[in-house]
Write an enzyme that holds these catalytic residues in place. Structure first.
Site, mmCIF file in Angstrom:
data_model
loop_
_atom_site.group_PDB
_atom_site.id
_atom_site.type_symbol
_atom_site.label_atom_id
_atom_site.label_comp_id
_atom_site.label_asym_id
_atom_site.label_seq_id
_atom_site.Cartn_x
_atom_site.Cartn_y
_atom_site.Cartn_z
ATOM 1 N N SER A 1 0.853 -1.197 0.000
ATOM 2 C CA SER A 1 0.000 0.000 0.000
ATOM 3 C C SER A 1 0.883 1.238 0.000
ATOM 4 O O SER A 1 1.612 1.500 0.972
ATOM 5 C CB SER A 1 -0.894 0.013 1.234
ATOM 6 N N HIS B 1 -1.229 -1.473 -4.139
ATOM 7 C CA HIS B 1 -2.508 -1.137 -3.520
ATOM 8 C C HIS B 1 -2.587 0.384 -3.411
ATOM 9 O O HIS B 1 -1.713 1.026 -2.825
ATOM 10 C CB HIS B 1 -2.590 -1.806 -2.153
ATOM 11 N N ASP C 1 -4.757 3.456 -2.181
ATOM 12 C CA ASP C 1 -5.813 3.841 -1.245
ATOM 13 C C ASP C 1 -6.329 5.246 -1.521
ATOM 14 O O ASP C 1 -5.610 6.224 -1.310
ATOM 15 C CB ASP C 1 -5.264 3.839 0.184
ATOM 16 N N MET D 1 -8.905 8.173 -0.452
ATOM 17 C CA MET D 1 -9.739 8.608 0.681
ATOM 18 C C MET D 1 -10.304 9.980 0.390
ATOM 19 O O MET D 1 -9.585 10.856 -0.108
ATOM 20 C CB MET D 1 -8.893 8.685 1.943
ATOM 21 N N HIS E 1 -8.363 0.878 -4.120
ATOM 22 C CA HIS E 1 -9.276 0.716 -2.976
ATOM 23 C C HIS E 1 -9.930 2.071 -2.715
ATOM 24 O O HIS E 1 -9.304 2.986 -2.196
ATOM 25 C CB HIS E 1 -8.442 0.244 -1.767
ATOM 26 N N MET F 1 -12.031 4.384 -0.739
ATOM 27 C CA MET F 1 -12.677 4.674 0.547
ATOM 28 C C MET F 1 -13.375 6.015 0.369
ATOM 29 O O MET F 1 -12.941 7.059 0.895
ATOM 30 C CB MET F 1 -11.623 4.704 1.661
ATOM 31 N N MET G 1 -11.473 -5.604 5.769
ATOM 32 C CA MET G 1 -10.645 -4.621 6.463
ATOM 33 C C MET G 1 -10.301 -5.168 7.846
ATOM 34 O O MET G 1 -11.191 -5.533 8.617
ATOM 35 C CB MET G 1 -11.379 -3.293 6.616
ATOM 36 N N ASP H 1 -6.564 -6.156 4.630
ATOM 37 C CA ASP H 1 -5.916 -4.847 4.601
ATOM 38 C C ASP H 1 -5.904 -4.231 5.997
ATOM 39 O O ASP H 1 -6.963 -3.961 6.571
ATOM 40 C CB ASP H 1 -6.726 -3.962 3.623
HETATM 41 C C1 DX5 Z 1 -6.229 1.825 5.616
HETATM 42 C C2 DX5 Z 1 -5.791 1.494 4.206
HETATM 43 C C3 DX5 Z 1 -4.657 0.545 4.152
HETATM 44 C C4 DX5 Z 1 -3.382 1.014 4.793
HETATM 45 C C5 DX5 Z 1 -2.731 -0.171 5.416
HETATM 46 O O1 DX5 Z 1 -7.405 2.527 5.586
HETATM 47 O O2 DX5 Z 1 -6.857 0.930 3.456
HETATM 48 O O3 DX5 Z 1 -4.415 0.061 2.836
HETATM 49 O O4 DX5 Z 1 -2.479 1.623 3.898
HETATM 50 O O5 DX5 Z 1 -1.636 0.250 6.107
HETATM 51 P P1 DX5 Z 1 -0.869 -0.635 7.179
HETATM 52 O O6 DX5 Z 1 -0.361 -1.859 6.473
HETATM 53 O O7 DX5 Z 1 0.226 0.281 7.619
HETATM 54 O O8 DX5 Z 1 -1.841 -0.976 8.271
HETATM 55 ZN ZN ZN Z 2 -6.461 -0.151 1.477
#
Ligand code: DX5
Ligand code: ZN
Length: 220
Positions: free
Chosen positions: A8, A33, A35, A37, A66, A68, A137, A175
């Site tokens: 990620s 990955h 992310d 947000m 991903h 969010m 998650m 994740d």
């Molecule tokens: C959290 C994200 C993850 C995050 C995981 O909301 O969806 O993908 O980057 O990070 P680690 O591996 O540091 O928990």
């Molecule tokens: Zn993620």
């Protein structure tokens, strides 16, 4: 079933992002990955389309997006255009989950459904044939570096047996809070796509990735 590492980039060093991707690719990580947000579905804001466009050509890795994001259907086409190979949306964020999955498939990319830690796994039952990947998650979405929620293991087991009963080999991605120390438990529970941010990018990226890959290969 293939075991896949999806670093990620939320935890990457953005000054040298391209170089960091190359290091994870050379060490065997098959996915990146990504992310996204929006400050609404989760409190924080990360990055979006322009970053995906600029990294798509720098690596041969699968771009695992991903979202969010509230009402993610609004952004499906744009992320597909910018280079997403798979788009995962949150069940909790969709007004019309089936319509969102159809939109993703209509763009020719793979669809994933993600659920937060408090959402019952059974919520996925009507959709087991509708997505290529299911993302459990193992932390509250929103931030990297949180601790793995142990109850996630039981949720992975339940989902894997539901998929087995249905006779489908869909991917289970997990994740949040995954490190060398606990990845074996996650794989043993039935997951096959492992996301790790801090576990890959904090410290020696090449060494971290290789060590993950060594463990993953034991479960193929
Ligand atoms: C959290 C994200 C993850 C995050 C995981 O909301 O969806 O993908 O980057 O990070 P680690 O591996 O540091 O928990
Ligand atoms: Zn993620």
């Amino acid at each position: 079933m293939k075991r896949i590492l999806a670093p990620s980039i939320l935890s990457a060093d953005f000054r040298i992002l391209g170089e960091q991707l190359r290091i994870t690719e050379e060490a065997g990580a098959q996915y990146i990955h990504f992310d996204v947000m929006d400050g609404m579905f989760v409190p924080s804001i990360s990055f979006g389309m322009p970053v995906l466009s600029s990294i798509r050509g720098t690596t041969g890795q699968t771009m695992d997006v991903h979202l969010m994001v509230t009402d993610p259907i609004r952004y499906v086409e744009e992320f597909a255009k910018c280079g997403a190979d798979s788009i995962t949306v949150h069940q909790e964020a969709c007004e019309d989950l089936q319509g969102t999955l159809d939109r993703i498939h209509g763009c020719g990319v793979k669809a994933g459904i993600s659920i937060k830690p408090a959402t019952p796994v059974e919520m996925l039952i009507p959709y087991l044939d509708q997505a290529e990947m299911f993302l459990i998650m193992s932390v509250e979405p929103g931030f990297g570096g949180q601790a793995f929620i142990p109850e996630s293991l039981e949720r992975i087991r339940t989902l894997r047996s539901l998929l087995d009963e249905r006779g489908t080999e869909a991917d289970i991605e997990v994740d949040g809070g995954i490190y060398h120390s606990n990845v074996a438990q996650v794989l043993e529970a039935g997951a096959n796509v492992i996301v790790s941010g801090s576990g890959v990018f904090k410290g020696d990226v090449a060494k971290n990735t290789s060590e993950f890959m060594e463990i993953l290969r034991r479960y193929e």
